[in-house]
Design a protein around this motif. Sequence first.
Motif, mmCIF file in Angstrom:
data_model
loop_
_atom_site.group_PDB
_atom_site.id
_atom_site.type_symbol
_atom_site.label_atom_id
_atom_site.label_comp_id
_atom_site.label_asym_id
_atom_site.label_seq_id
_atom_site.Cartn_x
_atom_site.Cartn_y
_atom_site.Cartn_z
ATOM 1 N N VAL A 234 -1.954 8.591 7.393
ATOM 2 C CA VAL A 234 -1.323 9.624 6.638
ATOM 3 C C VAL A 234 -0.334 9.033 5.361
ATOM 4 C CG1 VAL A 234 0.830 11.180 6.794
ATOM 5 C CG2 VAL A 234 -0.718 11.174 8.661
ATOM 6 N N GLU A 235 0.211 7.999 5.470
ATOM 7 C CA GLU A 235 0.477 7.107 4.393
ATOM 8 C C GLU A 235 -0.352 6.867 3.429
ATOM 9 O OE1 GLU A 235 2.506 3.641 5.733
ATOM 10 O OE2 GLU A 235 4.372 4.586 6.485
ATOM 11 N N TRP A 236 -1.659 6.614 3.750
ATOM 12 C CA TRP A 236 -2.513 6.195 2.587
ATOM 13 C C TRP A 236 -2.918 7.451 1.820
ATOM 14 C CZ3 TRP A 236 -7.572 7.817 2.468
ATOM 15 C CH2 TRP A 236 -8.218 7.195 1.477
ATOM 16 N N LEU A 237 -3.117 8.553 2.763
ATOM 17 C CA LEU A 237 -3.404 9.692 2.023
ATOM 18 C C LEU A 237 -2.451 10.389 0.907
ATOM 19 C CD1 LEU A 237 -4.682 11.935 4.967
ATOM 20 C CD2 LEU A 237 -5.971 11.037 2.673
ATOM 21 N N LYS A 238 -1.013 9.949 1.418
ATOM 22 C CA LYS A 238 0.090 10.452 0.561
ATOM 23 C C LYS A 238 0.217 9.365 -0.778
ATOM 24 C CE LYS A 238 3.134 10.857 3.594
ATOM 25 N NZ LYS A 238 4.561 11.109 4.423
ATOM 26 N N MET A 239 0.110 8.131 -0.462
ATOM 27 C CA MET A 239 0.357 7.266 -1.549
ATOM 28 C C MET A 239 -0.899 6.709 -2.440
ATOM 29 S SD MET A 239 3.468 5.157 -0.017
ATOM 30 C CE MET A 239 2.442 3.788 0.654
ATOM 31 N N GLY A 240 -2.037 6.903 -1.630
ATOM 32 C CA GLY A 240 -3.173 6.511 -2.302
ATOM 33 C C GLY A 240 -3.008 4.707 -2.294
ATOM 34 N N THR A 241 -3.136 4.153 -3.513
ATOM 35 C CA THR A 241 -3.406 2.631 -3.422
ATOM 36 C C THR A 241 -1.825 2.033 -3.032
ATOM 37 O OG1 THR A 241 -3.207 2.868 -5.656
ATOM 38 C CG2 THR A 241 -5.350 1.983 -4.680
ATOM 39 N N ASN A 242 -1.769 1.279 -2.338
ATOM 40 C CA ASN A 242 -0.887 0.362 -2.065
ATOM 41 C C ASN A 242 -1.212 -1.069 -1.788
ATOM 42 O OD1 ASN A 242 -1.604 0.621 0.685
ATOM 43 N ND2 ASN A 242 0.473 1.410 1.198
ATOM 44 N N GLU A 243 -0.221 -1.916 -1.559
ATOM 45 C CA GLU A 243 -0.585 -3.683 -1.600
ATOM 46 C C GLU A 243 -1.571 -3.797 -0.487
ATOM 47 O OE1 GLU A 243 1.801 -7.393 -2.234
ATOM 48 O OE2 GLU A 243 2.778 -5.524 -3.237
ATOM 49 N N MET B 256 -8.854 -1.616 11.475
ATOM 50 C CA MET B 256 -8.573 -1.590 10.412
ATOM 51 C C MET B 256 -7.486 -0.784 9.568
ATOM 52 S SD MET B 256 -12.142 -2.658 8.182
ATOM 53 C CE MET B 256 -13.029 -0.905 8.601
ATOM 54 N N ASP B 257 -7.023 -1.165 8.545
ATOM 55 C CA ASP B 257 -5.931 -0.407 8.019
ATOM 56 C C ASP B 257 -6.793 0.636 6.999
ATOM 57 O OD1 ASP B 257 -3.087 -0.603 7.861
ATOM 58 O OD2 ASP B 257 -3.463 -0.114 5.914
ATOM 59 N N PRO B 258 -6.313 1.653 6.511
ATOM 60 C CA PRO B 258 -6.833 2.316 5.795
ATOM 61 C C PRO B 258 -7.168 1.603 4.396
ATOM 62 C CG PRO B 258 -5.609 3.884 6.903
ATOM 63 C CD PRO B 258 -5.377 2.412 7.492
ATOM 64 N N CYS B 259 -6.216 0.995 3.846
ATOM 65 C CA CYS B 259 -5.985 0.136 2.792
ATOM 66 C C CYS B 259 -7.430 -0.689 2.936
ATOM 67 C CB CYS B 259 -5.050 -0.721 2.658
ATOM 68 S SG CYS B 259 -3.489 0.241 2.517
ATOM 69 N N GLU B 260 -7.784 -1.304 3.718
ATOM 70 C CA GLU B 260 -8.767 -1.965 3.848
ATOM 71 C C GLU B 260 -10.227 -1.495 3.638
ATOM 72 O OE1 GLU B 260 -7.259 -5.639 6.665
ATOM 73 O OE2 GLU B 260 -7.652 -3.663 7.533
ATOM 74 N N VAL B 261 -10.234 -0.220 4.264
ATOM 75 C CA VAL B 261 -11.310 0.676 4.163
ATOM 76 C C VAL B 261 -11.532 1.141 2.562
ATOM 77 C CG1 VAL B 261 -12.450 2.773 4.736
ATOM 78 C CG2 VAL B 261 -10.843 1.627 6.600
ATOM 79 N N GLN C 40 -9.916 9.967 -3.758
ATOM 80 C CA GLN C 40 -8.499 9.546 -3.841
ATOM 81 C C GLN C 40 -8.269 8.662 -5.089
ATOM 82 O OE1 GLN C 40 -6.627 10.771 -1.493
ATOM 83 N NE2 GLN C 40 -4.993 9.791 -1.191
ATOM 84 N N LEU C 41 -9.144 7.535 -5.368
ATOM 85 C CA LEU C 41 -8.885 6.703 -6.173
ATOM 86 C C LEU C 41 -8.854 7.049 -7.563
ATOM 87 C CD1 LEU C 41 -10.621 3.388 -4.709
ATOM 88 C CD2 LEU C 41 -8.578 3.655 -5.373
ATOM 89 N N LEU C 42 -10.093 7.579 -7.867
ATOM 90 C CA LEU C 42 -10.533 8.211 -9.118
ATOM 91 C C LEU C 42 -9.314 9.351 -9.653
ATOM 92 C CD1 LEU C 42 -14.655 8.066 -8.994
ATOM 93 C CD2 LEU C 42 -12.829 6.389 -10.089
#
Lengths: 202, 186
Positions: free
Chosen positions: A172-181, B1-6, B97-99
Amino acid sequence: MACCQSYIPDYFAITDILSTEERISCKIEVELPGLGFLDSSSQSEDLTVGTKVELPLWLAEPLKSLQNSVVSVDVPKIYKEGYREILEADAEVIVLSKWNPFYYELGMHVRKLSDRDYEIISESLLQTFKSRFQLVMDWSQNATSDPTLSIQLPRLERDLFLSGQQAKIRLVEWLKMGTNELVVSEITTNLKKRKREQYEFD
Amino acid sequence: MDPCEVEFLSEKELVSIVPNFSFDTIHLISGSVGPFRAGLPVKVPIWLAVNLKQQQKCRIINQDWMDADSLNEAKEEEKLSKLFTKMPSNHYMEEAQLLLNVASDDISDADRIKTAIKDIWDIRMSKLRTSIDAFLKSEGLHAKLDHLTAMEINSVRPLLPHALDQMLRIQTGGRATQSHYSGTSQ
């Protein structure tokens, strides 16, 4: 992850230690001289055949599995037919942690004590887990659900619930914020490999 | 895996950009990128596209599949089908999401695309949930996960694999899983 530790019921597994603390009602099969103090209601010095005492599971199990068993074990009522039928009827509505916080772990130990019921208890545990899994999954998908929920689940389900909830929160956090570190993966920090910079400074 | 890694993995996918500068080919471990000629479209990995866009050095051209009408069609198809339909990209959610985050000014109809993708995601996630439940109750030994994308598979981890492991433990008495799980996590 918390779940993985309970995979191996080894000597130091805390879940295993706690679950085998449970007291089980046992019947003495061999006269035990000098152990009368174990049964607080009796006056005699010895434990006579046929006395009923409550022993913790970790003690009862080896006593039972001796070549000529010292005790015979009574399966706790929550694994008996009456309770199994309740679970069969509707496992989802029961607050299983009130029956026993280590319902599954204990069940896996208890079933070994009775040859007759091994299959039936296994089947009952499996069916209970399966039918309650949707509940666990649904709760963990609703990341904001109230904190008392996890208390209602027995240990094994609670670990699943918490790990699922954490994954959901991160998604959910990822969906909200998009890219983070990006953070360094646990695996690489634990890596014992020689690093190049250490090598060069030597 | 973390969503960030995906998401990190998805950044390897290619996207077309129109640079506004000229530069030679860049040689990278994963392959060469470029050469860049101002005004001529070139295919680069998403991570580079995002970086250049943030520096105002390029314009991102929309992915072919990122088009509101075709996405809405895909959505209808997804609704009607019982199984998962094929997605245009294995990382559709992350790419979108990125684009859409960095280049919403380059992509026309960004809002409608966003809504359509979110709808598709929701439909597929609820489908995934019901199918997991059906799978566990059906005593099936294996499940076919055709056309599931990386992020969707990741969303059921670690819950589903852990649950399956525990089921195996209950069935076998906790002996068989020992060798597998000495000290690993996830």
